[in-house]
Design a protein around this motif. Structure first.
Motif, PDB file in Angstrom:
ATOM      1  N   THR A   1      42.829  24.978  29.900  1.00 28.50           N
ATOM      2  CA  THR A   1      43.487  26.236  30.282  1.00 28.50           C
ATOM      3  C   THR A   1      42.887  26.799  31.560  1.00 28.50           C
ATOM      4  O   THR A   1      43.600  27.311  32.431  1.00 28.50           O
ATOM      5  CB  THR A   1      43.353  27.263  29.147  1.00 28.50           C
ATOM      6  N   LEU A   2      41.566  26.698  31.694  1.00 20.95           N
ATOM      7  CA  LEU A   2      40.899  27.194  32.900  1.00 20.95           C
ATOM      8  C   LEU A   2      41.373  26.457  34.141  1.00 20.95           C
ATOM      9  O   LEU A   2      41.556  27.048  35.208  1.00 20.95           O
ATOM     10  CB  LEU A   2      39.383  27.039  32.732  1.00 20.95           C
ATOM     11  N   LEU A   3      41.614  25.171  34.028  1.00 25.00           N
ATOM     12  CA  LEU A   3      42.034  24.369  35.168  1.00 25.00           C
ATOM     13  C   LEU A   3      43.503  24.587  35.525  1.00 25.00           C
ATOM     14  O   LEU A   3      43.882  24.469  36.691  1.00 25.00           O
ATOM     15  CB  LEU A   3      41.785  22.886  34.887  1.00 25.00           C
ATOM     16  N   LEU A   4      44.327  24.915  34.533  1.00 26.64           N
ATOM     17  CA  LEU A   4      45.768  24.947  34.755  1.00 26.64           C
ATOM     18  C   LEU A   4      46.335  26.337  35.018  1.00 26.64           C
ATOM     19  O   LEU A   4      47.328  26.468  35.712  1.00 26.64           O
ATOM     20  CB  LEU A   4      46.501  24.334  33.549  1.00 26.64           C
ATOM     21  N   ASP A   5      45.751  27.376  34.442  1.00 25.63           N
ATOM     22  CA  ASP A   5      46.356  28.705  34.524  1.00 25.63           C
ATOM     23  C   ASP A   5      45.560  29.604  35.458  1.00 25.63           C
ATOM     24  O   ASP A   5      44.379  29.861  35.238  1.00 25.63           O
ATOM     25  CB  ASP A   5      46.441  29.331  33.125  1.00 25.63           C
ATOM     26  N   LYS A   6      46.209  30.100  36.499  1.00 26.93           N
ATOM     27  CA  LYS A   6      45.503  30.869  37.518  1.00 26.93           C
ATOM     28  C   LYS A   6      45.103  32.248  37.028  1.00 26.93           C
ATOM     29  O   LYS A   6      44.048  32.759  37.424  1.00 26.93           O
ATOM     30  CB  LYS A   6      46.378  30.986  38.770  1.00 26.93           C
ATOM     31  N   THR A   7      45.928  32.885  36.198  1.00 28.57           N
ATOM     32  CA  THR A   7      45.553  34.189  35.664  1.00 28.57           C
ATOM     33  C   THR A   7      44.318  34.071  34.786  1.00 28.57           C
ATOM     34  O   THR A   7      43.395  34.885  34.874  1.00 28.57           O
ATOM     35  CB  THR A   7      46.723  34.786  34.855  1.00 28.57           C
ATOM     36  N   PHE A   8      44.289  33.072  33.932  1.00 30.95           N
ATOM     37  CA  PHE A   8      43.126  32.834  33.079  1.00 30.95           C
ATOM     38  C   PHE A   8      41.898  32.531  33.936  1.00 30.95           C
ATOM     39  O   PHE A   8      40.794  33.020  33.667  1.00 30.95           O
ATOM     40  CB  PHE A   8      43.429  31.680  32.123  1.00 30.95           C
ATOM     41  N   LYS A   9      42.082  31.724  34.975  1.00 32.87           N
ATOM     42  CA  LYS A   9      40.970  31.368  35.846  1.00 32.87           C
ATOM     43  C   LYS A   9      40.406  32.600  36.559  1.00 32.87           C
ATOM     44  O   LYS A   9      39.183  32.784  36.634  1.00 32.87           O
ATOM     45  CB  LYS A   9      41.437  30.339  36.873  1.00 32.87           C
ATOM     46  N   LYS A  10      41.289  33.462  37.065  1.00 33.09           N
ATOM     47  CA  LYS A  10      40.828  34.669  37.743  1.00 33.09           C
ATOM     48  C   LYS A  10      40.094  35.597  36.778  1.00 33.09           C
ATOM     49  O   LYS A  10      39.092  36.214  37.123  1.00 33.09           O
ATOM     50  CB  LYS A  10      42.010  35.389  38.382  1.00 33.09           C
ATOM     51  N   SER A  11      40.614  35.709  35.538  1.00 28.09           N
ATOM     52  CA  SER A  11      39.964  36.567  34.541  1.00 28.09           C
ATOM     53  C   SER A  11      38.592  36.010  34.164  1.00 28.09           C
ATOM     54  O   SER A  11      37.636  36.770  33.979  1.00 28.09           O
ATOM     55  CB  SER A  11      40.847  36.680  33.292  1.00 28.09           C
ATOM     56  N   PHE A  12      38.500  34.684  34.071  1.00 33.91           N
ATOM     57  CA  PHE A  12      37.228  34.058  33.720  1.00 33.91           C
ATOM     58  C   PHE A  12      36.207  34.268  34.839  1.00 33.91           C
ATOM     59  O   PHE A  12      35.063  34.665  34.584  1.00 33.91           O
ATOM     60  CB  PHE A  12      37.435  32.564  33.470  1.00 33.91           C
ATOM     61  N   TYR A  13      36.613  34.022  36.080  1.00 37.66           N
ATOM     62  CA  TYR A  13      35.699  34.213  37.194  1.00 37.66           C
ATOM     63  C   TYR A  13      35.326  35.689  37.359  1.00 37.66           C
ATOM     64  O   TYR A  13      34.232  36.020  37.828  1.00 37.66           O
ATOM     65  CB  TYR A  13      36.321  33.697  38.488  1.00 37.66           C
ATOM     66  N   GLY A  14      36.243  36.568  36.958  1.00 32.70           N
ATOM     67  CA  GLY A  14      35.975  37.998  37.051  1.00 32.70           C
ATOM     68  C   GLY A  14      34.852  38.456  36.146  1.00 32.70           C
ATOM     69  O   GLY A  14      34.266  39.525  36.364  1.00 32.70           O
ATOM     70  N   LEU A  15      34.544  37.662  35.099  1.00 37.43           N
ATOM     71  CA  LEU A  15      33.432  38.008  34.219  1.00 37.43           C
ATOM     72  C   LEU A  15      32.085  37.881  34.914  1.00 37.43           C
ATOM     73  O   LEU A  15      31.106  38.510  34.507  1.00 37.43           O
ATOM     74  CB  LEU A  15      33.442  37.100  32.979  1.00 37.43           C
ATOM     75  N   PHE A  16      32.026  37.072  35.980  1.00 39.76           N
ATOM     76  CA  PHE A  16      30.754  36.768  36.630  1.00 39.76           C
ATOM     77  C   PHE A  16      30.717  37.233  38.095  1.00 39.76           C
ATOM     78  O   PHE A  16      29.737  36.985  38.783  1.00 39.76           O
ATOM     79  CB  PHE A  16      30.486  35.257  36.590  1.00 39.76           C
ATOM     80  N   THR A  17      31.790  37.881  38.536  1.00 39.00           N
ATOM     81  CA  THR A  17      31.818  38.346  39.923  1.00 39.00           C
ATOM     82  C   THR A  17      32.147  39.830  39.983  1.00 39.00           C
ATOM     83  O   THR A  17      32.637  40.414  39.012  1.00 39.00           O
ATOM     84  CB  THR A  17      32.862  37.573  40.743  1.00 39.00           C
ATOM     85  N   LYS A  18      31.915  40.408  41.128  1.00 39.88           N
ATOM     86  CA  LYS A  18      32.209  41.817  41.337  1.00 39.88           C
ATOM     87  C   LYS A  18      33.715  42.015  41.420  1.00 39.88           C
ATOM     88  O   LYS A  18      34.412  41.252  42.085  1.00 39.88           O
ATOM     89  CB  LYS A  18      31.552  42.284  42.643  1.00 39.88           C
ATOM     90  N   PRO A  19      34.269  43.040  40.732  1.00 46.05           N
ATOM     91  CA  PRO A  19      35.720  43.255  40.755  1.00 46.05           C
ATOM     92  C   PRO A  19      36.236  43.469  42.170  1.00 46.05           C
ATOM     93  O   PRO A  19      35.603  44.114  43.004  1.00 46.05           O
ATOM     94  CB  PRO A  19      35.907  44.519  39.903  1.00 46.05           C
ATOM     95  N   THR A  20      37.419  42.914  42.447  1.00 43.40           N
ATOM     96  CA  THR A  20      38.059  43.057  43.749  1.00 43.40           C
ATOM     97  C   THR A  20      38.963  44.279  43.743  1.00 43.40           C
ATOM     98  O   THR A  20      39.696  44.491  42.771  1.00 43.40           O
ATOM     99  CB  THR A  20      38.909  41.812  44.054  1.00 43.40           C
ATOM    100  N   PRO A  21      38.911  45.117  44.810  1.00 39.31           N
ATOM    101  CA  PRO A  21      39.829  46.264  44.864  1.00 39.31           C
ATOM    102  C   PRO A  21      41.274  45.828  44.706  1.00 39.31           C
ATOM    103  O   PRO A  21      41.662  44.750  45.141  1.00 39.31           O
ATOM    104  CB  PRO A  21      39.560  46.847  46.259  1.00 39.31           C
ATOM    105  N   GLU A  22      42.084  46.696  44.103  1.00 38.77           N
ATOM    106  CA  GLU A  22      43.456  46.342  43.760  1.00 38.77           C
ATOM    107  C   GLU A  22      44.270  45.943  44.969  1.00 38.77           C
ATOM    108  O   GLU A  22      45.057  44.995  44.921  1.00 38.77           O
ATOM    109  CB  GLU A  22      44.117  47.534  43.047  1.00 38.77           C
ATOM    110  N   HIS A  23      44.079  46.654  46.114  1.00 44.18           N
ATOM    111  CA  HIS A  23      44.904  46.375  47.295  1.00 44.18           C
ATOM    112  C   HIS A  23      44.509  45.071  47.979  1.00 44.18           C
ATOM    113  O   HIS A  23      45.242  44.584  48.843  1.00 44.18           O
ATOM    114  CB  HIS A  23      44.796  47.540  48.288  1.00 44.18           C
ATOM    115  N   GLN A  24      43.350  44.478  47.583  1.00 45.01           N
ATOM    116  CA  GLN A  24      42.915  43.228  48.199  1.00 45.01           C
ATOM    117  C   GLN A  24      43.203  42.011  47.344  1.00 45.01           C
ATOM    118  O   GLN A  24      42.915  40.897  47.736  1.00 45.01           O
ATOM    119  CB  GLN A  24      41.410  43.284  48.475  1.00 45.01           C
ATOM    120  N   LYS A  25      43.777  42.207  46.142  1.00 42.96           N
ATOM    121  CA  LYS A  25      44.005  41.073  45.251  1.00 42.96           C
ATOM    122  C   LYS A  25      45.192  40.259  45.732  1.00 42.96           C
ATOM    123  O   LYS A  25      46.266  40.797  45.985  1.00 42.96           O
ATOM    124  CB  LYS A  25      44.276  41.563  43.825  1.00 42.96           C
TER     125      LYS A  25
END
Length: 347
Positions: free
Chosen positions: A306-330
């Motif tokens: 799922t991590l390899l195939l789904d971009k929303t899941f991948k972004k949510s997973f990486y978001g657990l370990f990175t600083k949140p990106t401002p909404e207008h920059q996503k």
């Protein structure tokens, strides 16, 4: 099998299988718990795609939760008395729950493939092509991409699973214990009696129906995209079409690699089962158990897929370990989000 001492486990059963299940258990539980948390808190599960994936994670957790019982059964089952509590728990909470949950994952994988196929075909057809629900086949595909249908469909699956599990456990608990099988590791547990054999044949038929359905969806999608490429210019959307084709192909590969060998061998297992050939019996049982472990491996590796195939899941997973990106920059790079919006506008 009248000769209760005929079935004797080898080191492949008493050592290799417990080690494999013991390794798969923490990997699968950690990955699927993380997936469940992402689906509950980070991903919009109101979309059809994620409803199916969330239920798939639940089925994976059930399969993974049975692995300690299976590891204990294969390591110590040949020493446990058949009537012991440990044997009954390993048999019910291990083999039975794992088998039933495995078919939940197969059905949901098939539903996911149909949902993606129906959504893409709805949104990528020529402008003047007939509406998808024009035929019975079209109406059925239309339902598979509806969130309401996905919720009801998954609820029905879990209700059927609950009924089957309760019925089987009740039947086994009420069954009288005889002295024919002194140990837990015996042919009755490994092969089951006639009701279990009938259920196994029916489950095998269900698997091949799901397998052929996913194969048909991939073939139909490939043919459909080939046809519209000849008549229309699909431009940038080609990436979306190619990604959905890849996802359906991955589902087909999972069914082929993890589940197909087990379901090809299962009818052979019952056909070759005899009362007078102990060597053949031991080989058959151990091959069956190895192929069952291969099928269970899928539930531990699903979060990685799922991590390899789904971009929303991948972004949510990486978001657990990175600083949140401002909404207008996503960046707007989630193909399933875009497909969902297109579907909502067209519905």
């Amino acid at each position: 099998m009248n000769n209760s001492s005929c079935l004797q486990p080898s080191s492949a059963t008493t050592v290799a299988l417990p080690i494999l299940y013991s390794c798969l258990f923490p990997v699968g539980m950690l990955g699927n718990f993380l997936s469940a948390w992402i689906f509950l808190c980070k991903v919009p599960t109101r979309r059809t795609q994620y409803i199916y994936l969330a239920n798939l994670v639940a089925a994976n957790l059930l399969v993974c939760s049975t692995m300690p019982f299976l590891a204990a059964y294969f390591a110590k089952g040949h020493r446990w008395p058949y009537e012991s509590v440990a044997c009954r728990i390993a048999h019910h909470l291990g083999t039975l729950v794992m088998q039933v949950s495995m078919y939940v994952t197969i059905v949901i994988l098939c539903s996911t493939a149909l949902s993606q196929y129906a959504t893409l075909k709805k949104n990528c057809g020529p402008p003047h092509s007939p509406a998808l629900p024009a035929t019975l086949h079209g109406r059925l595909l239309h339902e598979f991409r509806q969130p309401k249908f996905a919720k009801y469909f998954c609820a029905v699956i879990w209700l059927i699973v609950l009924c089957i599990t309760v019925t089987a456990i009740t039947y086994n608990v009420q069954e009288r214990v005889s002295g024919e099988f002194p140990t837990c590791y015996n042919i009755k547990v490994e092969a089951g009696e006639r009701p279990a054999m009938i259920a196994a044949y029916l489950a095998t038929v269900c698997f091949f129906l799901a397998f052929m359905t996913v194969l048909w969806s991939y073939y139909s999608l490939t043919r459909h995209l080939s046809r519209i490429q000849k008549t229309t210019c699909i431009g940038e959307k080609h990436l979306v079409y190619r990604t959905v084709k890849r996802n359906i192909l991955v589902i087909q590969m999972i069914l082929t690699v993890c589940f197909l060998p087990y379901h090809i061998f299962r009818p052979i297992f019952y056909l070759l089962l005899t009362d007078n050939d102990c060597l053949r019996l031991n080989y058959l049982v151990e091959i069956k158990n190895v192929l069952t472990c291969l099928a269970a491996t899928k539930s531990s590796l699903d979060p990685l897929i799922t991590l390899l195939l789904d971009k929303t899941f991948k972004k949510s997973f990486y978001g657990l370990f990175t600083k949140p990106t401002p909404e207008h920059q996503k960046p707007n790079d989630d193909i399933f989000t875009e497909m969902g919006r297109n579907m909502e506008r067209l519905s």
